[in-house]
Design an enzyme around this catalytic site. Sequence first.
Site: not given
Length: 453
Positions: A35, A37-39, A195, A340-341
């Site tokens: 993966g 992504g962010f991580g 959103e 995400a953080q």
Amino acid sequence: MSFHPDTASLQQTPKPARATLKPETTRKQRVVIIGAGFGGLAVARELGGTDLEVTVIDRRNHNLFQPLLYQVATAALSPADISEPIRRTLGRYANIKVMLAEVVGIDKLENRVLLDHGAPVSFDRLIIASGSEYNYFGHDDWRAAAPGLKTIHEARLIRHRLLLAFERAELSTDPEEKKALLTSVIIGGGPTGVEMAGAIAELGRFMITRDFRMLAPEHFRVILLEAGPRILAAFPEKLTAYATRELEKMGVEVMTGRMVEEVSREAVVAGGETIRTGNVIWGAGVKASPAASWLGVEGKAGGRVPVGPDLRVEGSPAIFAIGDTALGIGEDGKPLPALAQVAKQQGQYLGRAVRAELLDGTKPQPFHFHNRGNTAVIGRHAAIFDFGTWQMKGRIAWLLWALIHVYLLVNFEKRLLVTVQWIWRYLTRQRGARLIDENASAFVPSTTQRSET
């Protein structure tokens, strides 16, 4: 004394040189990341440029800034504005290899990752950062009618259906047909649903008043459905109340306590009421990737893999899990949120921990999450922030939301592109990505097809 020549020659012959044994080459430690992504990217960056052999595996060739994917779906940004090829992001690190492949299993006995094609990939340490997908709670047949917002393909599909519905409504002579086509139903009152509802409301009212001659505001509806008693349940009630008021000012109909019973391309049945619609969007919940089944463990809380304080998978010392895939416990004893953080902080921590463990033999300290606040944007000049001990709402929260999201983009180029487009959109209210694919007629049934079905 006589001297024998043969003996002399033997004495003067030098001894053969002893063979020099070359030291055995030490194999580099192999780290595999599933993966990007962010991580996953955070781990890879921490391991880039080290004496480790790193392999990043992802089924897509690009990383994606998912928090802004709703703006692709509502024609505010283009896909390239919030995504970048993984090879470009990590290309400067000579020790990192990128593989475009789908993971189908993990061999824990042989320490290998199994792929849908190609040879298995061996590892000394494995980091699973494969993220999550939308949970349709046993109704996977609804997915085609109600796409979620996890991929560029889904965002483009929503955009095509949304824009094409306006075009179909412009051609229709039936007021009820116009109203049905111009009704958007968003299922799920979390941050994504809020959103999307606000962005569709802004886009639709602007297009009707400016660009379409045969449409009127009374034809247009945006409905936000939530099964629980209130939207944004993870936020304090006063922020939820503010968000509800702001959405209603924008014309969004917020319907809480409405359990969805049926979903099709043309209608949603919720709370016994049938709502005809031209566009349905799913945002009602997520579940982890199939990582638990790859590992042969029981997934918890939406299929997440339980991990220890150092993010190791329980019972597998060489395997770690982070982000939405992992079920980590915070210092308050509660599961860490799928944000995400969290994924980014876990990735940075784990990259440093794995590097120290493999290269220096250092045992990692437990992971500690530092809460930077939870946020949701509602619309123009309206957003909310929850920092735990204090909250923020309104225009200042909206500006802070914009600054943080620009900062979190993958590089300076993306930050500049998005900033310029946001400023232009703020001044003109124009959306430059209002493009319909020439083959998009299949995305929304025509009036004739609709009547036949």
